[in-house]
Design a protein around this motif. Structure first.
Motif, PDB file in Angstrom:
ATOM      1  N   ALA A  43       1.838   4.916  -8.684  1.00  0.00           N
ATOM      2  CA  ALA A  43       2.284   3.579  -8.280  1.00  0.00           C
ATOM      3  C   ALA A  43       3.457   3.116  -9.141  1.00  0.00           C
ATOM      4  O   ALA A  43       4.416   2.498  -8.643  1.00  0.00           O
ATOM      5  CB  ALA A  43       1.120   2.598  -8.384  1.00  0.00           C
ATOM      6  N   ALA A  44       3.398   3.413 -10.453  1.00  0.00           N
ATOM      7  CA  ALA A  44       4.495   3.033 -11.344  1.00  0.00           C
ATOM      8  C   ALA A  44       5.785   3.755 -10.962  1.00  0.00           C
ATOM      9  O   ALA A  44       6.879   3.171 -11.001  1.00  0.00           O
ATOM     10  CB  ALA A  44       4.130   3.344 -12.790  1.00  0.00           C
TER      11      ALA A  44
ATOM     12  N   TRP B 207       0.815  -1.214   0.000  1.00  0.00           N
ATOM     13  CA  TRP B 207       0.000   0.000   0.000  1.00  0.00           C
ATOM     14  C   TRP B 207       0.849   1.266   0.000  1.00  0.00           C
ATOM     15  O   TRP B 207       0.388   2.341  -0.373  1.00  0.00           O
ATOM     16  CB  TRP B 207      -0.969   0.000   1.187  1.00  0.00           C
ATOM     17  N   ARG B 208       2.128   1.129   0.419  1.00  0.00           N
ATOM     18  CA  ARG B 208       3.014   2.293   0.429  1.00  0.00           C
ATOM     19  C   ARG B 208       3.302   2.814  -0.990  1.00  0.00           C
ATOM     20  O   ARG B 208       3.728   3.958  -1.155  1.00  0.00           O
ATOM     21  CB  ARG B 208       4.334   1.948   1.130  1.00  0.00           C
ATOM     22  N   LEU B 209       3.085   1.979  -1.995  1.00  0.00           N
ATOM     23  CA  LEU B 209       3.275   2.441  -3.379  1.00  0.00           C
ATOM     24  C   LEU B 209       2.372   3.625  -3.691  1.00  0.00           C
ATOM     25  O   LEU B 209       2.739   4.499  -4.494  1.00  0.00           O
ATOM     26  CB  LEU B 209       2.978   1.298  -4.354  1.00  0.00           C
ATOM     27  N   LEU B 210       1.193   3.660  -3.048  1.00  0.00           N
ATOM     28  CA  LEU B 210       0.259   4.763  -3.266  1.00  0.00           C
ATOM     29  C   LEU B 210       0.274   5.789  -2.138  1.00  0.00           C
ATOM     30  O   LEU B 210       0.184   6.985  -2.388  1.00  0.00           O
ATOM     31  CB  LEU B 210      -1.159   4.228  -3.461  1.00  0.00           C
ATOM     32  N   THR B 211       0.378   5.338  -0.900  1.00  0.00           N
ATOM     33  CA  THR B 211       0.352   6.323   0.191  1.00  0.00           C
ATOM     34  C   THR B 211       1.528   7.286   0.095  1.00  0.00           C
ATOM     35  O   THR B 211       1.404   8.461   0.432  1.00  0.00           O
ATOM     36  CB  THR B 211       0.366   5.617   1.554  1.00  0.00           C
ATOM     37  N   SER B 212       2.673   6.792  -0.396  1.00  0.00           N
ATOM     38  CA  SER B 212       3.837   7.672  -0.509  1.00  0.00           C
ATOM     39  C   SER B 212       3.597   8.813  -1.489  1.00  0.00           C
ATOM     40  O   SER B 212       4.239   9.870  -1.398  1.00  0.00           O
ATOM     41  CB  SER B 212       5.052   6.860  -0.965  1.00  0.00           C
TER      42      SER B 212
ATOM     43  N   LEU C 159      10.647   9.149 -14.251  1.00  0.00           N
ATOM     44  CA  LEU C 159      10.625   8.375 -15.488  1.00  0.00           C
ATOM     45  C   LEU C 159       9.576   7.264 -15.443  1.00  0.00           C
ATOM     46  O   LEU C 159       8.892   7.001 -16.433  1.00  0.00           O
ATOM     47  CB  LEU C 159      12.011   7.786 -15.749  1.00  0.00           C
ATOM     48  N   GLY C 160       9.461   6.611 -14.283  1.00  0.00           N
ATOM     49  CA  GLY C 160       8.450   5.559 -14.164  1.00  0.00           C
ATOM     50  C   GLY C 160       7.047   6.104 -14.352  1.00  0.00           C
ATOM     51  O   GLY C 160       6.219   5.511 -15.052  1.00  0.00           O
TER      52      GLY C 160
ATOM     53  N   GLY D 104       3.167  11.381 -14.853  1.00  0.00           N
ATOM     54  CA  GLY D 104       2.174  10.620 -15.602  1.00  0.00           C
ATOM     55  C   GLY D 104       1.183  11.526 -16.303  1.00  0.00           C
ATOM     56  O   GLY D 104       0.745  11.241 -17.427  1.00  0.00           O
ATOM     57  N   LEU D 105       0.808  12.643 -15.659  1.00  0.00           N
ATOM     58  CA  LEU D 105      -0.083  13.607 -16.300  1.00  0.00           C
ATOM     59  C   LEU D 105       0.619  14.308 -17.461  1.00  0.00           C
ATOM     60  O   LEU D 105      -0.019  14.638 -18.470  1.00  0.00           O
ATOM     61  CB  LEU D 105      -0.580  14.631 -15.280  1.00  0.00           C
ATOM     62  N   TYR D 106       1.930  14.545 -17.328  1.00  0.00           N
ATOM     63  CA  TYR D 106       2.685  15.060 -18.474  1.00  0.00           C
ATOM     64  C   TYR D 106       2.612  14.068 -19.640  1.00  0.00           C
ATOM     65  O   TYR D 106       2.447  14.453 -20.805  1.00  0.00           O
ATOM     66  CB  TYR D 106       4.150  15.300 -18.107  1.00  0.00           C
ATOM     67  N   GLY D 107       2.755  12.787 -19.309  1.00  0.00           N
ATOM     68  CA  GLY D 107       2.652  11.771 -20.352  1.00  0.00           C
ATOM     69  C   GLY D 107       1.278  11.753 -20.998  1.00  0.00           C
ATOM     70  O   GLY D 107       1.149  11.586 -22.213  1.00  0.00           O
TER      71      GLY D 107
END
Length: 285
Positions: free
Chosen positions: A187-188, A140-145, A262-263, A212-215
Motif C-alpha cells: 500500500a505504501a 482499495w486499488r492501493l492493495l488490489t494493484s 522506494l515507498g 518492503g520484505l527487503y526492508g
C-alpha cells in the motif's frame, strides 16, 4: 604414615566389613581405599562407603536420564524451499500470497486478457493503481494493484523474489507479521507512486511489497535479530543491498516504477518491520 595392623579376614562380606570399619580412624580408611586391590573386594567397598558416610569423599551422583537425541539436521538442497510452496500450520503467508498472485493472473487470462501483454484498460478493470481512480474514490486499488501483474514474465519475476524472501523470513518472524509487512509495504508503494507521478499513472505489481520484505530483512540483520557470525552477516547484507540497488538502477530505464520500490522499502524498513519485530526473539542458525 605407619601401615595399619593386618585386618582379620572378613567373615560374611560387605555388611560385616561396614560395621567393623565404622570404628576405624580416617587415616586407616583412606589407606584401605587407596590400596583396595590388596584386600578382598568387600574390604575396599566398606572403607569407601564409610568415608562417604563421614563426608570425606564425594558420593557419586545418581545416573540421570539419557540425553535427549539431537534434532535432525535440516535437509540440504532445494527440498525445504520447494516444500515451502505448500501451506502448513506455521508457514502459510508465503504460499497464500503466491497463490493469490497466480490466481488473479489465471482469472485475468481466463477472462480473455492477454497472458503476456495486457492493455492498460484491461489492467484498470482488474484493479490497477490509476491516478484518476484510486484517490479519493477507489482507495482499495492501493492493495488490489499489488496482486495484478502485467503479464506472465512480470508475475514470475515477482513470484520468484517473493518465494525466496518468504522462505527466509517467514520462519523467523511468523506468518502474520510477514503478511502485515507485505500488505503495508504494498500500500505504501502504491501511495508513493501516486505522489511521485503527479501527471498520472497506471501501475501494477508486487514490487513495492517485495521491497518492503527487503526492508524487513535489512532490519533483521542490522538489529541482529537474525543470529549469524560476522562473515555471514556481512555477506547477506551485501547481497541484499546489491539486489536493492540493482533493481533501483534498472528502474531508471524502462517501464519500472521506482517510486513504488522506494515507498515499499521505506515502509518495510522504517515503519512496518520495527513494529513486526517487537517481542521477537533472536533465532539461531
Amino acid at each position: 604414615m605407619e601401615e595399619p595392623a593386618p585386618l582379620p579376614p572378613p567373615d560374611d562380606g560387605t555388611a560385616r566389613a561396614t560395621a567393623h570399619f565404622a570404628e576405624r580412624p580416617d587415616a586407616e580408611l583412606f589407606y584401605l581405599a587407596q590400596h583396595a586391590a590388596r584386600y578382598p573386594p568387600a574390604v575396599g567397598a566398606a572403607a569407601v562407603a564409610e568415608l562417604q558416610r563421614r563426608a570425606l569423599v564425594p558420593v557419586p551422583a545418581a545416573p540421570g536420564p539419557p540425553p535427549a537425541p539431537a534434532p535432525p539436521a535440516p535437509a540440504a538442497g532445494w527440498g525445504p524451499a520447494l516444500r515451502a510452496l505448500l501451506p502448513s500450520r506455521r508457514f502459510w503467508a508465503t504460499p497464500l500470497l503466491l497463490g493469490l498472485n497466480a490466481a488473479v493472473w489465471a482469472a485475468m487470462t481466463a477472462s480473455g486478457v492477454s497472458a503476456t501483454d495486457p492493455t492498460g484498460h484491461e489492467l484498470a478493470r482488474w484493479g490497477s493503481n490509476v491516478s484518476s481512480l484510486t484517490l479519493p474514490g477507489q482507495p482499495w486499488r492501493l492493495l488490489t494493484s499489488v496482486f495484478v501483474h502485467a503479464g506472465a514474465t512480470h508475475l514470475l519475476l515477482n513470484g520468484f523474489s517473493l518465494w525466496l524472501l518468504g522462505v527466509l523470513l517467514e520462519a523467523r518472524v511468523g506468518a502474520a507479521r510477514l503478511l502485515a509487512v507485505y500488505l503495508a509495504s504494498g500500500a505504501a508503494g502504491s501511495l508513493a507512486t501516486l505522489w511521485y507521478h503527479r501527471g498520472g499513472i497506471n501501475s501494477v505489481g508486487a514490487s513495492g511489497a517485495i521491497f518492503g520484505l527487503y526492508g524487513l530483512l535489512l532490519t533483521l540483520l542490522l538489529s541482529k535479530q537474525l543470529v549469524l557470525d560476522k562473515f555471514d552477516r556481512r555477506a547477506m547484507l551485501g547481497l541484499v543491498l546489491y539486489l536493492v540497488l540493482s533493481n533501483l538502477i534498472s528502474g531508471l530505464s524502462g517501464n519500472v516504477d521506482n517510486a513504488a520500490h522506494l515507498g515499499g522499502l521505506l515502509m518495510g524498513g522504517l515503519v512496518a518491520a520495527p513494529l513486526a519485530l517487537v517481542g521477537l526473539k533472536p533465532v539461531t542458525e
